[in-house]
Enzyme design. Structure first.
Site, PDB file in Angstrom:
ATOM      1  N   THR A  52       0.236  44.501   5.432  1.00  0.00           N
ATOM      2  CA  THR A  52       0.875  45.087   4.105  1.00  0.00           C
ATOM      3  C   THR A  52       1.465  44.121   3.116  1.00  0.00           C
ATOM      4  OG1 THR A  52       1.833  46.756   5.698  1.00  0.00           O
ATOM      5  CG2 THR A  52       3.120  46.302   3.705  1.00  0.00           C
ATOM      6  N   ARG A  85       1.545  60.408  10.031  1.00  0.00           N
ATOM      7  CA  ARG A  85       2.653  59.312  10.219  1.00  0.00           C
ATOM      8  C   ARG A  85       2.834  58.581   8.714  1.00  0.00           C
ATOM      9  NH1 ARG A  85       2.927  53.376   9.498  1.00  0.00           N
ATOM     10  NH2 ARG A  85       4.560  52.743  11.071  1.00  0.00           N
ATOM     11  N   VAL A  86       4.036  58.423   8.378  1.00  0.00           N
ATOM     12  CA  VAL A  86       4.484  57.772   7.473  1.00  0.00           C
ATOM     13  C   VAL A  86       5.368  56.646   7.960  1.00  0.00           C
ATOM     14  CG1 VAL A  86       5.798  57.483   5.365  1.00  0.00           C
ATOM     15  CG2 VAL A  86       4.243  59.660   5.757  1.00  0.00           C
ATOM     16  N   GLY A  87       5.172  55.461   7.309  1.00  0.00           N
ATOM     17  CA  GLY A  87       5.891  54.306   7.603  1.00  0.00           C
ATOM     18  C   GLY A  87       7.106  54.077   6.792  1.00  0.00           C
ATOM     19  N   ASP A  88       7.360  52.676   6.791  1.00  0.00           N
ATOM     20  CA  ASP A  88       8.634  52.244   5.966  1.00  0.00           C
ATOM     21  C   ASP A  88       8.192  52.030   4.495  1.00  0.00           C
ATOM     22  OD1 ASP A  88       7.196  50.163   6.999  1.00  0.00           O
ATOM     23  OD2 ASP A  88       8.585  48.733   6.472  1.00  0.00           O
ATOM     24  N   THR A 107       7.834  43.921   6.170  1.00  0.00           N
ATOM     25  CA  THR A 107       6.278  43.959   6.670  1.00  0.00           C
ATOM     26  C   THR A 107       6.698  44.013   8.239  1.00  0.00           C
ATOM     27  OG1 THR A 107       4.082  43.051   6.926  1.00  0.00           O
ATOM     28  CG2 THR A 107       5.867  41.438   6.802  1.00  0.00           C
ATOM     29  N   GLY A 108       5.761  44.854   8.736  1.00  0.00           N
ATOM     30  CA  GLY A 108       5.857  45.149  10.324  1.00  0.00           C
ATOM     31  C   GLY A 108       6.011  46.432  10.720  1.00  0.00           C
ATOM     32  N   GLY A 160       7.323  49.620  10.964  1.00  0.00           N
ATOM     33  CA  GLY A 160       7.770  50.404   9.922  1.00  0.00           C
ATOM     34  C   GLY A 160       9.038  51.173  10.468  1.00  0.00           C
TER      35      GLY A 160
HETATM   36  C1  SD4 Z   1       3.977  50.198   8.323  1.00  0.00           C
HETATM   37  N1  SD4 Z   1       5.356  48.431   7.686  1.00  0.00           N
HETATM   38  O1  SD4 Z   1       3.219  51.236   8.089  1.00  0.00           O
HETATM   39  C2  SD4 Z   1       3.921  48.865   7.729  1.00  0.00           C
HETATM   40  C3  SD4 Z   1       3.001  48.142   8.582  1.00  0.00           C
HETATM   41  C4  SD4 Z   1       2.899  46.673   8.132  1.00  0.00           C
HETATM   42  O2  SD4 Z   1       2.054  44.771   8.365  1.00  0.00           O
HETATM   43  O3  SD4 Z   1       3.781  46.153   7.378  1.00  0.00           O
HETATM   44  N2  SD4 Z   1       2.069  45.953   8.551  1.00  0.00           N
HETATM   45  O4  SD4 Z   1       4.740  50.395   9.276  1.00  0.00           O
END
Ligand code: SD4
Length: 317
Positions: free
Chosen positions: A178, A206-209, A229-230, A232
């Site tokens: 990301t 699904r929706v992330g952060d 990042t990471g 979510g």
């Molecule tokens: C998510 N934060 O959709 C994003 C994924 C991500 O490095 O950051 N990957 O959860």
């Protein structure tokens, strides 16, 4: 309320005006643009932002340009075209932007559009809303001249078909790409952008952060900006980027603020989270910082006319 707790609460209350004064008196970094973005491909993205800034562009244009660069790269399997699909084999994208005036735009669960970050910008600039999702976001994009594109590359399709054989659960740190970008322009104004295809092989819908203002991105032009990042889900639950900016408002350095936001996650997971979150933060005086939970995390920083990759170790290593 016990006397000690009362005192503690009152002291926090009392310190707020001082803290506010501190953030108001913060020196503003001017004529020395700063660009900070996640992961190693942030270096090339930063270059795009720098070009915009060198041509006199503002922080929002620069952040958008940087994010678009990652979205257009089919080799990047977590952003834009070439992003790994959800469990049904459909690429769905999330993105957001926030500018120095506190304005924001976002799109989530967007399909068949290569540059979600620019659709998010359009939502911010041209509508009375902050967030559009799914089919509505796609229709809005198409009606604003965005072309529809098949985002599932042959390579991503092959990987998805391989995954279908045993449907092993992946976590975002396995395909961590990301891009979140924070920019301070020559006037000292702050903006940011974030864009992703999210968690590989996620549930459909699904929706992330990444499109959630305050979670993956927050900008307060008086104090600073932060991005994530990471995983979510865990960033959303702790409203991570907003928290990082608020900690900077209270006098934490950018790095300390990132660590404090991660401490909340660590506590919620009994000291042992088994996933990755990384934060980047930029303060109004041009100071930057980053932190991650585990393993390591790279961020690209352009400052004092140098664009360099930095590697940091996880807080829990
Ligand atoms: C998510 N934060 O959709 C994003 C994924 C991500 O490095 O950051 N990957 O959860």
């Amino acid at each position: 309320m016990k006397r000690r707790n009362f005192l503690r609460t009152s002291l926090v209350g009392l310190s707020s005006p001082l803290i506010l004064a501190k953030s108001r008196n913060m020196k503003i970094n001017k004529n020395n643009p700063v660009v900070l973005s996640t992961w190693d491909f942030g270096l090339a993205a930063n270059e795009k932002a720098i070009k915009v800034l060198n041509n006199g562009g503002g922080s929002m244009d620069a952040a958008e340009k940087a994010a678009r660069h990652a979205e257009a790269d089919p080799k990047n399997n977590s952003v834009g075209i070439g992003g790994l699909p959800d469990e049904k084999g459909i690429v769905t994208l999330d993105a957001c932007v926030m500018d120095s005036t506190g304005n924001a735009g976002s799109v989530a669960f967007l399909q068949n559009i290569k540059h979600p970050v620019s659709v998010a910008r359009k939502v911010m600039d041209d509508t009375k809303h902050v967030m559009l999702v799914g089919e509505g976001a796609r229709q809005f994009a198409v009606s604003n001249g965005f072309k529809e594109t098949n985002l599932l590359t042959d390579k991503s399709e092959k990987e998805w078909k391989k995954w279908l054989k045993n449907r092993r659960e992946m976590t975002p740190h396995e395909t961590h790409d990301t891009i979140s970008v924070l920019v301070q322009d020559a006037k000292g104004d702050l903006s940011g952008a974030c864009t992703t295809s999210g968690w590989a092989y996620k549930m459909h819908g699904r929706v992330g952060d990444s499109p959630i203002i305050g979670s993956a991105l927050f900008v307060d032009n008086e104090v600073g900006s932060a991005a994530a990042t990471g995983l979510g889900e865990e960033v959303i639950k702790t409203v991570g980027s907003f928290l990082v900016v608020e900690m900077m408002r209270q006098g934490y350095s950018p790095e300390e603020a990132c660590k404090e936001a991660l401490n909340r996650v660590i506590k919620l997971h009994n000291g042992n989270p088994d996933f990755q979150i990384g934060y980047i933060a930029m303060r109004k005086d041009g100071e930057v910082g980053a932190a991650c939970l585990k393993w390591s995390f790279d961020y690209a920083l352009f400052k004092n006319n140098k664009n360099k990759l930095h590697k940091i170790e996880g807080m829990l290593n």
